[in-house]
Design an enzyme around this catalytic site. Structure first.
Site, mmCIF file in Angstrom:
data_model
loop_
_atom_site.group_PDB
_atom_site.id
_atom_site.type_symbol
_atom_site.label_atom_id
_atom_site.label_comp_id
_atom_site.label_asym_id
_atom_site.label_seq_id
_atom_site.Cartn_x
_atom_site.Cartn_y
_atom_site.Cartn_z
ATOM 1 N N SER A 1 41.714 25.638 31.222
ATOM 2 C CA SER A 1 40.695 26.667 31.379
ATOM 3 C C SER A 1 41.167 27.955 30.727
ATOM 4 O O SER A 1 42.301 28.038 30.235
ATOM 5 C CB SER A 1 40.408 26.899 32.858
ATOM 6 O OG SER A 1 41.522 27.539 33.450
ATOM 7 N N LYS A 2 40.297 28.937 30.744
ATOM 8 C CA LYS A 2 40.563 30.205 30.034
ATOM 9 C C LYS A 2 41.897 30.837 30.412
ATOM 10 O O LYS A 2 42.502 31.528 29.606
ATOM 11 C CB LYS A 2 39.438 31.199 30.318
ATOM 12 C CG LYS A 2 38.198 30.912 29.503
ATOM 13 C CD LYS A 2 37.316 32.144 29.416
ATOM 14 C CE LYS A 2 36.015 31.821 28.689
ATOM 15 N NZ LYS A 2 34.853 31.828 29.549
ATOM 16 N N ARG A 3 42.331 30.614 31.663
ATOM 17 C CA ARG A 3 43.573 31.296 32.023
ATOM 18 C C ARG A 3 44.794 30.713 31.300
ATOM 19 O O ARG A 3 45.866 31.298 31.302
ATOM 20 C CB ARG A 3 43.783 31.303 33.541
ATOM 21 C CG ARG A 3 44.034 29.960 34.145
ATOM 22 C CD ARG A 3 43.789 30.011 35.633
ATOM 23 N NE ARG A 3 43.681 28.686 36.180
ATOM 24 C CZ ARG A 3 44.600 28.116 36.930
ATOM 25 N NH1 ARG A 3 45.710 28.768 37.211
ATOM 26 N NH2 ARG A 3 44.406 26.910 37.400
ATOM 27 N N HIS A 4 44.604 29.546 30.674
ATOM 28 C CA HIS A 4 45.712 28.974 29.907
ATOM 29 C C HIS A 4 45.751 29.514 28.476
ATOM 30 O O HIS A 4 46.760 29.406 27.788
ATOM 31 C CB HIS A 4 45.589 27.450 29.848
ATOM 32 C CG HIS A 4 45.708 26.803 31.196
ATOM 33 N ND1 HIS A 4 44.664 26.135 31.791
ATOM 34 C CD2 HIS A 4 46.738 26.753 32.072
ATOM 35 C CE1 HIS A 4 45.059 25.683 32.974
ATOM 36 N NE2 HIS A 4 46.311 26.049 33.166
ATOM 37 N N GLY A 5 44.637 30.051 28.021
ATOM 38 C CA GLY A 5 44.547 30.533 26.633
ATOM 39 C C GLY A 5 43.156 30.242 26.106
ATOM 40 O O GLY A 5 42.241 29.964 26.877
#
Ligand code: GLU
Length: 486
Positions: free
Chosen positions: A256-260
């Site tokens: 998800s977005k928090r990974h990149g």
């Protein structure tokens, strides 16, 4: 008997962006179809009109175009099995739902429960339906219909026994029928749920292999029962493992977005090349069973097979993507590299833009993604009083005092030269080094550090001096002399 032509489909919902997981699904469906000399179909699944996003189908077309995954049939190009947009197919789903009511595999439901309405069955999975309308009498149904009561049509699940389907990757999957809820097939606005439409459409579009994310595997027994209820042949299913992201604490969770960056557009924006992205995601869930890792799309078509699709979840590793990207950047013609980099150099100082023809040769072999360029050449614009210990270097047997001496020797040499070409600057450095009986690194180090303020630079001393120009180089060197002398 002739082998049936393979037909796969990519069936995205128009959400407005292309998640890397969806792109991988599209890729595998494309590769398999092309490998088998079959057809790759694009179908837009927009039955959930509430989620409609303006311009979202454009994103889908554009992504397929940018990645050269050319579809053989689809809304924009037509084909023999259209329309290819589910909302345009609305009238036909009702006929099929009624066919199931007729043959006892579905029923009218007049219960009003907002939570179950207009969802693709998601709310139901949480709440389950109590099957209140499953055994309404014929008269009651007639009465309700005559009164114009709104209704949905539900699938009548068997209450006993088990259902098994075969997945090409996960093998036989069996569920207890009493765990299956009587899911909605047709909503009260006449729109099908995803769970119904995918079956009807895959059948009508003669899809032979359904390739999709593993999150659909738990619903597949319900689809299997629908195929049987219609008396249709079930397409083969190929469920793909989930793409995970690495969390800072070492655990993994769904990417998800928090990974990149997780959308194709964002990865492009960050300076990854589409070829590198495609190459990398091809290997996220499929193994060519050879040492090699770098493959063009054509080579992937050549090699792709379902046997190589793996069950275990893949972890998206941005470092590995950097590695692929650096390879593809290196392989670009320099002309293409310069053209492609234009939009990334707008933030660089004007004099670098002017020297980009030269600087780009330094960048091409050193960056792993295009937006590295900005940080790589930031020193041209930003130069502060850096930590003087950077001048100390064991390998070149240098301390601050020796660095000062070299800079003091070199400042007038630079001051007196009229020829500020890389070639001449290199000659000056070499001549001084010979005269002093140094190793080249010894002369180079204080110069390179002095004018950039950093130990890692996109080139040697002469290149850095050239990029900065005479006036700026001397200004920086003199500042270092002043500071080192204190
Ligand atoms: N519309 C579904 C999605 O975007 C497609 C699932 C499938 O391929 O059947 O997730």
């Amino acid at each position: 008997m002739d082998k049936k032509q393979v037909r796969t489909r990519f069936a995205p919902s128009p959400t407005g962006y292309m998640h890397i997981g969806n792109l991988r699904t599209a890729l595998y469906a494309y590769l398999f179809a092309k490998h088998e000399k079959g057809k790759f179909v694009l179908r837009i699944e927009d039955t959930d009109q509430k989620r409609f996003v303006e311009g979202a189908t454009e994103v889908i077309y554009q992504t397929l175009k940018q990645t050269n995954m050319i579809h053989d049939e689809g809304p924009d190009i037509g084909g023999n099995y259209g329309p290819y947009v589910q909302s345009e197919r609305k009238p036909l789903y009702k006929d099929y739902a009624l066919q199931l009511v007729e043959n006892g595999n579905a029923y009218y439901c007049f219960c009003t429960n907002d939570k179950e309405e207009n969802t693709d069955g998601e709310a139901e999975q949480t709440f389950g339906y109590n099957r209140h309308c499953r055994n309404l009498s014929k008269e009651e149904i007639e009465k309700n219909l005559a009164a114009g009561k709104p209704y949905v049509i539900r699938q009548k699940m068997p209450l006993e026994g088990t259902t098994t389907f075969h997945d090409e990757v996960y093998g036989d999957v069996t569920v207890q029928n009493d765990s299956l809820d009587d899911q909605i097939l047709l909503k009260s606005d006449g729109m099908p749920t995803y769970n119904f439409a995918n079956v009807v459409d895959d059948h009508l579009m003669a899809i032979t292999h359904v390739i999709r994310g593993k999150e659909y595997i738990s619903s597949t027994p319900k689809y299997e029962l629908l195929y049987r209820a219609f008396g249709w042949e079930t397409p083969k299913t190929v469920h793909l493992s989930t793409i995970m992201g690495q969390n800072p604490d070492g655990t993994v969770s769904k990417l998800s977005k928090r990974h990149g960056a997780v959308s194709f557009a964002q990865l492009l924006e960050d300076g990854y090349l589409q070829e590198a992205i495609i190459n990398y995601i091809a290997l996220l869930g499929w193994s060519p069973r050879m040492e090699r890792e770098v493959f063009s799309l054509e080579e992937l078509v050549e090699l792709f097979d379902i046997e190589g699709v793996v069950k275990t979840n893949a972890i998206f590793d941005y470092k590995k993507l950097d590695w692929f990207n650096a390879i593809y950047i290196n392989e670009m013609s320099h002309e293409d590299f310069v053209a492609y980099s234009q939009k990334y150099i707008v933030n660089l100082p004007k004099y670098l833009q002017e020297k980009w023809e030269f600087a780009s040769t330094l960048a091409q072999t050193r960056i792993s993604k295009f937006n590295d360029i900005v940080s790589m050449f930031k020193f041209l614009d930003e130069y502060t009083d850096f930590d003087l210990t950077l001048f100390e270097n064991k390998k070149n047997k240098l301390d601050k005092a020796q660095s000062l001496e070299i800079l003091k020797d070199f400042a007038p040499i630079l001051q007196n030269t009229q020829d500020w070409s890389v070639e001449n600057l290199n000659t000056l450095i070499q001549d001084y080094t010979t005269l002093k009986e140094y190793k080249i690194g010894k002369t180079m180090w204080p110069l390179r550090i002095g004018v950039t303020g950093q130990t890692i630079t996109p080139g040697g001393g002469a290149e850095m001096l050239y990029l900065l120009g005479k006036a700026e180089s001397l200004k920086r060197i003199n500042r270092c002399i002043e500071r080192l002398a204190q």
